[in-house]
Design a protein around this motif. Structure first.
Motif, short mmCIF file in Angstrom:
data_model
loop_
_atom_site.label_atom_id
_atom_site.label_comp_id
_atom_site.label_asym_id
_atom_site.label_seq_id
_atom_site.Cartn_x
_atom_site.Cartn_y
_atom_site.Cartn_z
N ALA A 136 0.83 -1.21 0.00
CA ALA A 136 0.00 0.00 0.00
C ALA A 136 0.86 1.26 0.00
CB ALA A 136 -0.92 -0.02 1.21
N PHE A 137 1.85 1.32 0.87
CA PHE A 137 2.69 2.51 0.94
C PHE A 137 3.57 2.65 -0.30
CE2 PHE A 137 1.54 2.43 5.42
CZ PHE A 137 1.47 3.78 5.73
N THR A 138 4.01 1.53 -0.86
CA THR A 138 4.83 1.60 -2.07
C THR A 138 4.00 2.14 -3.25
OG1 THR A 138 6.18 -0.26 -1.32
CG2 THR A 138 6.23 0.25 -3.67
N ALA A 139 2.78 1.62 -3.36
CA ALA A 139 1.90 2.09 -4.44
C ALA A 139 1.62 3.58 -4.29
CB ALA A 139 0.60 1.29 -4.43
N TRP A 140 1.35 4.00 -3.03
CA TRP A 140 1.09 5.44 -2.80
C TRP A 140 2.32 6.26 -3.17
CZ3 TRP A 140 3.12 8.64 1.31
CH2 TRP A 140 2.54 9.91 1.36
N GLY A 141 3.52 5.81 -2.82
CA GLY A 141 4.73 6.56 -3.13
C GLY A 141 4.98 6.66 -4.62
N LEU A 142 4.76 5.56 -5.35
CA LEU A 142 4.99 5.59 -6.80
C LEU A 142 4.00 6.52 -7.51
CD1 LEU A 142 5.68 1.80 -7.48
CD2 LEU A 142 7.31 3.69 -7.67
N ILE A 143 2.73 6.50 -7.06
CA ILE A 143 1.74 7.39 -7.67
C ILE A 143 2.08 8.84 -7.35
CG2 ILE A 143 -0.70 8.06 -7.67
CD1 ILE A 143 -1.36 5.12 -6.97
N LEU A 144 2.47 9.10 -6.11
CA LEU A 144 2.77 10.46 -5.68
C LEU A 144 4.00 11.00 -6.42
CD1 LEU A 144 1.60 12.44 -3.57
CD2 LEU A 144 3.38 11.66 -2.00
N TYR A 145 4.92 10.10 -6.84
CA TYR A 145 6.15 10.52 -7.51
C TYR A 145 5.85 11.24 -8.83
CZ TYR A 145 11.00 10.22 -9.08
OH TYR A 145 12.27 10.52 -9.49
N GLY A 146 4.69 10.98 -9.40
CA GLY A 146 4.36 11.60 -10.70
C GLY A 146 4.02 13.07 -10.62
N TYR A 147 3.89 13.60 -9.43
CA TYR A 147 3.54 15.00 -9.24
C TYR A 147 4.74 15.75 -8.66
CZ TYR A 147 -1.23 13.30 -9.77
OH TYR A 147 -2.36 12.70 -10.24
N GLY A 148 4.72 17.03 -8.81
CA GLY A 148 5.71 17.88 -8.19
C GLY A 148 6.99 18.02 -9.01
#
Length: 647
Positions: free
Chosen positions: A110-122
């Motif tokens: 769960a945390f890995t998926a959230w981190g990978l998705i979040l990486y696409g922004y910023g």
């Protein structure tokens, strides 16, 4: 086949070990202290990253999903903080470890998926924050889970492998280099985890072995090697624990001491190996009689102790005593023959008899002493009467310690008469004590106290000197009987001192008969035989006193160098009305005649008793019918009177 074995080994890395309950408990205990920190680390780091992305990423990605993930971590954190401090069962431990393994997969994914998705922004700084978050957090989580190898490796792979692949697919060289760094770090972390897991397992095994050896040493230190029962040290430790529990709960309990009657002759006759076998069998019988609810231990020699908890009644204790006596009384195989034993038992109850463990044991020991002296082969429960006796004995003991034995002790003499001729053949020397503080104290009161207190040897030597001084004044054909204690016979130095006293008296030792009891002989049979043989070699005669009241009379008769047997007065009291007493005296008289021993009948008080004894062919008698014990000064007149009657 080797490939299958390899995959099995790899699969085992990701499983919770099930074959070692102690290792599982150690893992649980170790990571349970660190897992709250893991959830706290995940929560704080996640909030920090989500906060930095609030203005550049969707609301659900910066608030909604992180809130769900953090709430899950907080709930798990609270659960672990509120867990019971009581160690769960092995099944519960294994269940918790497996649940942790499964949760590691879910939470890491769960945390890995959230981190990978979040990486696409910023921007690049935001991307760097995500990469730093994932790297630092996963290392922290691995350290928190390091005692659970499978969960730590699962987290390492689930978190790092996707990021390694993700970075390798990016066009930037720096990200590819970061991916390679993650590969090496992940490999190093896994190697460290495997080494640590192996060392942790060895440490647990070493601690387990140390504990096992400690338990074994404790067991050996508290175990009687011969019988397999607990030993004296363990018994007193349990007695102390039982006393502490009783003080807390108010419950009553009782302790008992069992002494095997007749064991020492078996040990001396058949040897120590046979004696050990008999003792071991007796211990097993005691164990069966007591059952699992009663604490049983060997206190030493042929003495055992037991503790009965649960508010035992006197009837229950008597039932236990009867059960013990019944099993001990059964025959024991010794070679081609059988040996018979009995059991004297002393019992004391808490809080009736005493309020502390040592005093309670002393009361049970006194009850045992009373049983062996007055009710051999039976159970005696300590009572208020015994308490009064102890106080009385204490007063007597104190007076004995301060006594001037030469001045206070004296002798009286009772004649032993040959009824076929009417001649006085001997006198039995009887002790008397006139205490300045207690007055006239009978020998049946002060001799037992002197024996228990260790004063009897001094008493014996003083009395013997006085008796020999009287004997030296009598006609040369008059003998004297003198009683020896078990303590006199059991001490070779005392025997030497007795011989020295006889030599200094210049009395012919052949005029002396030393009277010994079966109890004295049983006290230490081997030493008693040696003492008797020494006195016989001097020329003295040996009489077995109170014959028929001991436990193994016949065995003593044929194994001791005896000259005379004295039949106990208890068989004479009702000889005219009790056919059993008549038959016993008749049999004993015939036995003595067959073995070439003189037979002396004690306790003759009436003409009817004397007539019956004449009819049985008895010759030597003693009792109030002829005379009460007299002083040394009265002896010459009595002898003269006897001579006149005979003439």
């Amino acid at each position: 086949m080797s490939g299958l074995l390899f995959f099995q080994r790899v699969a085992n890395v990701f499983r919770v070990p099930t074959g070692n309950a102690e290792l599982s408990r150690a893992q649980y205990d170790a990571f349970a202290k660190q897992i709250p920190l893991l959830y706290l680390l995940l929560t704080t780091n996640t909030i920090a990253v989500a906060t930095s992305y609030v203005n550049v990423a969707p609301f659900w990605l910066t608030v909604g999903l992180p809130a769900v993930l953090c709430l899950m971590c907080i709930l798990r954190l609270v659960k672990w903080l509120n867990r019971s401090r009581k160690m769960p069962t092995d099944e519960m431990v294994l269940k918790q470890l497996r649940q942790t393994n499964r949760l590691a997969i879910v939470i890491a994914a769960a945390f890995t998926a959230w981190g990978l998705i979040l990486y696409g922004y910023g921007d690049a700084y935001a991307h760097g924050h995500v990469a730093f978050y994932m790297a630092v957090t996963v290392i922290g989580c691995i350290f928190c889970l390091m005692h659970m190898r499978s969960a730590a490796i699962i987290v390492t792979l689930i978190v790092n492998v996707p990021f390694i692949i993700f970075f390798l697919l990016q066009p930037q060289t720096s990200l590819k280099a970061m991916a390679l760094n993650l590969v090496f770090v992940s490999a190093a972390m896994i190697i460290v985890l495997l080494i640590y897991s192996r060392d942790f397992a060895r440490l647990v095994e070493s601690r387990s072995e140390t504990r096992r050896l400690g338990d074994e040493n404790f067991r050996i230190a508290n175990l009687d090697a011969l019988t397999g029962l607990a030993n004296r040290r363990w018994f007193f430790a349990e007695l102390t624990k039982q006393h502490e529990r009783a003080q807390t709960t108010g419950a009553a309990f009782a302790i008992g001491i069992v002494d095997l009657d007749g064991f020492k002759p078996v040990n001396d006759t058949y040897g120590h190996m046979t004696g050990d076998r008999v003792l071991t069998e007796a211990a097993q019988r005691l164990k069966e009689a007591c059952g699992d609810d009663i604490i049983l231990a060997r206190l030493g020699g042929d003495e055992f102790g037991f503790i009965v908890s649960g508010n035992p009644t006197r009837d229950e204790l008597r039932w236990l005593g009867a059960a013990i006596s019944d099993v001990i009384r059964l025959p024991y195989a010794v070679g081609s023959s059988q040996a018979l034993l009995g059991s004297s038992i002393g019992v004391a109850g808490y809080p009736q008899s005493a309020n502390d463990p040592q005093a309670l044991f002393e009361r049970a020991d006194y009850a045992l002493y009373h049983a062996k002296r007055h009710q051999r082969g039976q159970m005696v429960i300590f009572s208020t009467e015994h308490e009064e006796q102890i106080r009385s004995h204490s007063v007597i003991e104190q007076a004995l310690q301060n006594a001037d034995l030469d001045a206070e002790l004296s002798m009286v003499f009772q004649p032993i008469v040959d009824i076929t001729t009417g001649r006085v053949r001997a006198f039995e020397a009887l002790a008397r004590w006139q205490s300045p503080t207690l007055g006239n104290v009978s020998p049946d009161r002060f001799i037992p106290v002197a024996e228990r207190a260790g004063h009897v040897r001094g008493v014996t030597k003083t009395l013997l000197k006085k008796a020999l001084a009287a004997l030296a004044q009598w006609p040369a054909d008059i003998r004297m009987s003198f009683n020896l204690s078990a303590h006199d016979l059991s001490d070779s130095e005392t025997v030497v001192q007795i011989i020295a006293i006889i030599n200094r008296s210049r009395v012919d030792p052949k005029r002396i008969d030393f009277e010994i009891t079966e109890t004295a002989v049983a006290h230490d049979f081997k030493q008693a035989v040696a003492a008797v043989q020494t006195l016989k070699a001097l020329g003295a005669g040996i009489s077995l006193d109170d014959f028929g009241t001991g436990y193994s009379s016949l065995s003593h008769v044929h194994r001791l160098p005896l000259d005379k047997i004295k039949v106990d007065r208890s068989f004479i009291t009702d000889i005219g009305s009790n056919p059993v007493s008549l038959k016993i005296v008749k049999s004993l008289t015939a036995l003595c005649a067959d073995m070439g021993l003189d037979c002396i009948i004690e306790g003759v008080e009436t003409a009817a008793q004397l007539a019956t004894l004449r009819d049985l062919g008895c010759r030597m008698v003693q009792g109030y019918y002829f005379a009460q014990p007299m002083t040394e000064a009265e002896v010459p007149a009595f002898l003269a009177s006897a001579d006149e009657k005979r003439a």
